[in-house]
Design an enzyme around this catalytic site. Sequence first.
Site, PDB file in Angstrom:
ATOM      1  N   TYR A   1     -24.922  36.344  84.186  1.00  0.00           N
ATOM      2  CA  TYR A   1     -25.949  37.392  84.110  1.00  0.00           C
ATOM      3  C   TYR A   1     -26.951  37.088  82.999  1.00  0.00           C
ATOM      4  O   TYR A   1     -28.165  37.154  83.203  1.00  0.00           O
ATOM      5  CB  TYR A   1     -25.268  38.740  83.868  1.00  0.00           C
TER       6      TYR A   1
ATOM      7  N   ARG B   1     -32.195  46.919  99.772  1.00  0.00           N
ATOM      8  CA  ARG B   1     -31.624  45.972 100.744  1.00  0.00           C
ATOM      9  C   ARG B   1     -31.025  46.728 101.925  1.00  0.00           C
ATOM     10  O   ARG B   1     -31.138  46.303 103.061  1.00  0.00           O
ATOM     11  CB  ARG B   1     -30.564  45.116 100.045  1.00  0.00           C
TER      12      ARG B   1
END
Length: 313
Positions: free
Chosen positions: A232, A68
Site C-alpha cells: 500500500y 466498480r
Amino acid sequence: MDKKERAKEKKEKRRQQISLLRTIPYSDHQRWWSSETIAVVTGGNRGIGFEIVHQLALHGVTVVLTSRETAVGEEAAKVLQEGGLNVAFHQLDIVDPESIQTFCDWIKETYGGLDILINNAGVNFNIGKDNSVEFAEMVIQVNYFGTKNMIKALVPLMRPSPAGARIVSVTSRLGRLNSKQNGISNVTVRKQLEDVESLSEEVIDNTVNTFLEQVKEGTWESGGWPQVFTDYSLSKLAVNAYTRLMARIFEERPEGHKIYINCYCPGWVKTAMTGWAGHVPIEDAADTAVWLALLPDQFVSGKFFNERREINF
C-alpha cells in the site's frame, strides 16, 4: 503534559480550525465554479469518496459518483439526490480498459468533458500490524496503475477555463520518500524518485515492477521498501511521484488550458479500509480534497497536503 499528549492536542486544535473554515462560505468573487462545473470522483460509493462527492455537491458542483459495482453506486447516488444534490452515477472500474472507455464516451456525450477529477478509488488488505504482500499485485494495479489510467484517459476531456482544471489524488503519508520510519532505504531508488527534473513514468513503473518481481521471488523484505503496509505504501508513493511528474508536464500547457494536479493524505480515517480503527472523522478526511479542488485565485500544482497544509514528499 508529555510530547505525545501535546501532539494530540495540537492535532485536535487543527481539526477544530478546519471544521470552522469549512463553515465559512466562499464569496461570489472566489467561486470560479457553478452547477455547470463537472467533477468526477472515483470510488465514490462509500467512505472518503462518498463524503468528497457530498461536500463538492453542497458547494454547487455537479458531481459524477463512480463505483466498480453498479448497485452500490446507484444507491449511494440516490441518497445524495434525495437530499437535493446534483449527483449522477456511472459504473467505472479503473483497471478495466473497456469500462474506462465506456465511461469516457459517456462523460463526453453527457457533459462535453469535465473540470475536476478526484482519484479516490483504492484498496488495502492490511490492518493493524499486518504486513502481508499476498495481494501486492492488486494493490499496485488499483492504487497506482488505476489512478494513472484515469489521469491519462480524462486529461484529454478536461475543459479549458481561466481557473484551470483540477486533479486531486488521495494518497498517504505512508508513501513519503524520506520518512524516517517508513521511507525508501534503497538510496539509488530514492534518488531517482526524488529528482523531479529527470523523473519519468518509466522510472516510477520500474520501481513498482521491481517490487512485484521481488514479491514473486520472495526477496522483497531485503529490497529497502517501506516497512509498514509495504504494498500500500509503495503504491501511494508511486502516485505521489506521478503527481510531481504530471505537474511538471502540465506546466507547459498554455493559459486557459492549465491543469493543476496535487495529492493529499486524509489521515488515519474511521472507515472500512482501516477496519474502523481510524481516528479522523470522515468530514475532516474529505475536506482537503474539496479545498484543493475548489482553490480560488491560487494556482498550486505538484504538491502534497495534509489538513490544508503542504507537507514534504
